[in-house]
Write an enzyme that holds these catalytic residues in place. Structure first.
Site, mmCIF file in Angstrom:
data_model
loop_
_atom_site.group_PDB
_atom_site.id
_atom_site.type_symbol
_atom_site.label_atom_id
_atom_site.label_comp_id
_atom_site.label_asym_id
_atom_site.label_seq_id
_atom_site.Cartn_x
_atom_site.Cartn_y
_atom_site.Cartn_z
ATOM 1 N N MET A 36 118.459 102.915 69.866
ATOM 2 C CA MET A 36 118.854 104.327 69.897
ATOM 3 C C MET A 36 118.732 104.952 68.508
ATOM 4 O O MET A 36 119.283 106.034 68.244
ATOM 5 C CB MET A 36 120.279 104.475 70.432
ATOM 6 C CG MET A 36 120.411 103.943 71.865
ATOM 7 S SD MET A 36 121.712 104.737 72.804
ATOM 8 C CE MET A 36 123.144 104.318 71.827
ATOM 9 N N HIS B 5 119.410 100.130 61.244
ATOM 10 C CA HIS B 5 120.062 99.377 60.159
ATOM 11 C C HIS B 5 119.473 97.970 60.121
ATOM 12 O O HIS B 5 118.546 97.660 60.884
ATOM 13 C CB HIS B 5 121.583 99.389 60.354
ATOM 14 C CG HIS B 5 122.031 98.957 61.721
ATOM 15 N ND1 HIS B 5 121.792 97.696 62.210
ATOM 16 C CD2 HIS B 5 122.690 99.629 62.705
ATOM 17 C CE1 HIS B 5 122.303 97.589 63.427
ATOM 18 N NE2 HIS B 5 122.840 98.755 63.764
ATOM 19 N N HIS C 138 118.883 96.103 63.460
ATOM 20 C CA HIS C 138 117.643 96.480 64.138
ATOM 21 C C HIS C 138 116.441 95.844 63.429
ATOM 22 O O HIS C 138 115.505 95.380 64.060
ATOM 23 C CB HIS C 138 117.452 97.999 64.110
ATOM 24 C CG HIS C 138 118.527 98.777 64.823
ATOM 25 N ND1 HIS C 138 119.383 99.631 64.178
ATOM 26 C CD2 HIS C 138 118.873 98.840 66.132
ATOM 27 C CE1 HIS C 138 120.198 100.196 65.058
ATOM 28 N NE2 HIS C 138 119.929 99.729 66.242
ATOM 29 N N GLY D 169 120.147 92.320 70.711
ATOM 30 C CA GLY D 169 121.170 91.724 69.857
ATOM 31 C C GLY D 169 122.307 91.124 70.675
ATOM 32 O O GLY D 169 122.715 91.683 71.694
ATOM 33 N N LYS E 244 125.190 91.113 69.677
ATOM 34 C CA LYS E 244 126.371 91.942 69.445
ATOM 35 C C LYS E 244 126.760 92.688 70.715
ATOM 36 O O LYS E 244 127.930 92.864 71.011
ATOM 37 C CB LYS E 244 126.098 92.933 68.316
ATOM 38 C CG LYS E 244 127.233 93.883 68.133
ATOM 39 C CD LYS E 244 127.061 94.708 66.894
ATOM 40 C CE LYS E 244 128.113 95.777 66.914
ATOM 41 N NZ LYS E 244 127.723 96.873 67.830
ATOM 42 N N GLN F 127 125.678 93.646 77.606
ATOM 43 C CA GLN F 127 124.397 94.316 77.846
ATOM 44 C C GLN F 127 123.270 93.292 77.931
ATOM 45 O O GLN F 127 122.443 93.323 78.845
ATOM 46 C CB GLN F 127 124.148 95.311 76.714
ATOM 47 C CG GLN F 127 122.733 95.821 76.602
ATOM 48 C CD GLN F 127 122.586 96.850 75.486
ATOM 49 O OE1 GLN F 127 123.113 97.936 75.579
ATOM 50 N NE2 GLN F 127 121.873 96.505 74.435
ATOM 51 N N SER G 2 125.264 101.413 64.395
ATOM 52 C CA SER G 2 124.928 102.805 64.043
ATOM 53 C C SER G 2 126.191 103.651 64.009
ATOM 54 O O SER G 2 126.248 104.660 63.308
ATOM 55 C CB SER G 2 123.943 103.385 65.057
ATOM 56 O OG SER G 2 122.787 102.586 65.114
ATOM 57 N N ARG G 3 127.213 103.256 64.779
ATOM 58 C CA ARG G 3 128.441 104.052 64.836
ATOM 59 C C ARG G 3 129.364 103.813 63.636
ATOM 60 O O ARG G 3 130.361 104.530 63.485
ATOM 61 C CB ARG G 3 129.203 103.767 66.138
ATOM 62 C CG ARG G 3 128.523 104.345 67.375
ATOM 63 C CD ARG G 3 129.436 104.302 68.593
ATOM 64 N NE ARG G 3 128.927 105.092 69.715
ATOM 65 C CZ ARG G 3 128.225 104.604 70.741
ATOM 66 N NH1 ARG G 3 127.940 103.313 70.797
ATOM 67 N NH2 ARG G 3 127.819 105.393 71.708
HETATM 68 P P1 AMP Z 1 121.338 100.261 69.549
HETATM 69 O O1 AMP Z 1 120.407 101.091 68.737
HETATM 70 O O2 AMP Z 1 122.732 100.245 69.018
HETATM 71 O O3 AMP Z 1 121.242 100.548 71.029
HETATM 72 O O4 AMP Z 1 120.845 98.768 69.385
HETATM 73 C C1 AMP Z 1 119.498 98.383 69.631
HETATM 74 C C2 AMP Z 1 119.408 96.877 69.640
HETATM 75 O O5 AMP Z 1 119.838 96.367 68.374
HETATM 76 C C3 AMP Z 1 120.317 96.237 70.696
HETATM 77 O O6 AMP Z 1 119.643 95.148 71.290
HETATM 78 C C4 AMP Z 1 121.497 95.789 69.876
HETATM 79 O O7 AMP Z 1 122.179 94.699 70.456
HETATM 80 C C5 AMP Z 1 120.840 95.402 68.571
HETATM 81 N N1 AMP Z 1 121.822 95.419 67.474
HETATM 82 C C6 AMP Z 1 122.726 96.399 67.200
HETATM 83 N N2 AMP Z 1 123.513 96.053 66.160
HETATM 84 C C7 AMP Z 1 123.100 94.816 65.770
HETATM 85 C C8 AMP Z 1 123.519 93.897 64.749
HETATM 86 N N3 AMP Z 1 124.523 94.184 63.907
HETATM 87 N N4 AMP Z 1 122.873 92.717 64.654
HETATM 88 C C9 AMP Z 1 121.849 92.412 65.503
HETATM 89 N N5 AMP Z 1 121.405 93.220 66.476
HETATM 90 C C10 AMP Z 1 122.020 94.418 66.617
#
Ligand code: AMP
Length: 274
Positions: free
Chosen positions: A28, A32, A35, A145, A147, A151, A184-185
């Site tokens: 999304m 960071h 990602h 991830g 994390k 999901q 991201s939050r």
């Molecule tokens: P998001 O942009 O938050 O939807 O995350 C995109 C992908 O990055 C998802 O598969 C998340 O699980 C992964 N992700 C988010 N934060 C982390 C993190 N701190 N370490 C590893 N992967 C992450």
């Protein structure tokens, strides 16, 4: 040269001219280092790398942060370019969704516990958009991830249930030096709140230590986590197996301990895989 593509049809057409394996990292945005590790692994393992940035409206509930979710188009493009991404997919919601269309529904139980209980319907939106994205990109491998453990489990099971030909690759959580899981939050946190947020990763580290001392009763571990999180607003603390069924005792190599707490107005997720 990285190509930026805005519609599903254009991305499908472009990928038709490529050969070899395709690695896909859906995000999304507000990218960071978490990602980045996904993107870099995808780069190492595949001939073609596709990253999507799409703040998917259907996974946000009424009153959530869809409007204020951090959007950083230029910085994200730089990061993708530096990580040697081939295609950055940046669709508008109108090109991803039609009115009154079919969608994927999350499983009745495991889509509605924990994160799905805090955010009912959230995983319907997640699974629907991931199905769409996987059908557009048709990747050899897709990277997610740990994390977002629930999901990841739901996506892995959807891929199995619908007999989809994609390998789901799970990546460890990337953290700040002090333990805070990157998200991201995190930009929503004030410096005071950020300090409070550290309790979350600390409580999970402590759970890991208890298990190393052979303390494996879920009750005991959850009580310790709750005590450390005090006085944060805790949405849930859970000890589950890899299929997300609650377990009374930690099973080595088959357990995930999860925490969600609200710090200020920000929901923070973290977990540890045992
Ligand atoms: P998001 O942009 O938050 O939807 O995350 C995109 C992908 O990055 C998802 O598969 C998340 O699980 C992964 N992700 C988010 N934060 C982390 C993190 N701190 N370490 C590893 N992967 C992450």
């Amino acid at each position: 040269m990285m190509k930026i593509i805005q519609t599903p049809d254009a991305l499908k057409a472009a990928l038709q001219n490529e050969s070899g394996t395709v690695g896909f990292v859906p995000t999304m945005g507000a990218l960071h280092s978490g990602h980045r590790t996904l993107i870099e692994r995808s780069r190492r393992e595949n001939d073609v790398v596709v990253v999507s940035i799409f703040v998917n409206p259907t996974q946000f509930l009424e009153g959530e942060d869809l409007g204020s979710y951090p959007r950083r188009k230029e910085a994200d493009e730089k990061i993708c370019e530096l990580s040697k991404v081939d295609y950055l997919f940046y669709p508008e919601a109108a090109s991803m969704y039609a009115r009154d269309e079919a969608g994927i529904t999350a499983p009745d139980v495991r889509g509605y516990i924990l994160e799905g209980r805090s955010r009912p319907g959230h995983f319907d939106g997640v699974l629907t958009v991931v199905m769409k994205l996987l059908n557009i990109v048709n990747p050899t491998r897709a990277y997610f991830g740990k994390k977002d453990a629930q999901q990841l489990m739901l996506i892995s099971e959807m891929v199995r249930s619908f007999f989809m030909d994609v390998e789901i690759v799970a990546m460890d959580t990337v953290r700040e030096d002090d333990g805070l899981a990157l998200s991201s939050r995190n930009v929503y946190l004030s410096s005071e709140e950020r300090k409070e947020a550290l309790k979350i990763s600390f409580s999970l580290k402590r759970a890991g230590k208890l298990i190393m001392q052979n303390i494996k009763a879920s009750d005991r571990i959850m009580a310790e986590i709750h005590a450390i999180l005090e006085p944060l607003e805790v949405e849930y603390v859970a000890v589950v197996n890899r299929r997300f069924e609650p377990i009374e005792h930690v099973e080595i190599d088959n357990t995930i301990i999860l925490v969600e707490a609200v710090v200020g107005k920000t929901r923070l997720l973290d977990n540890i895989w045992i």
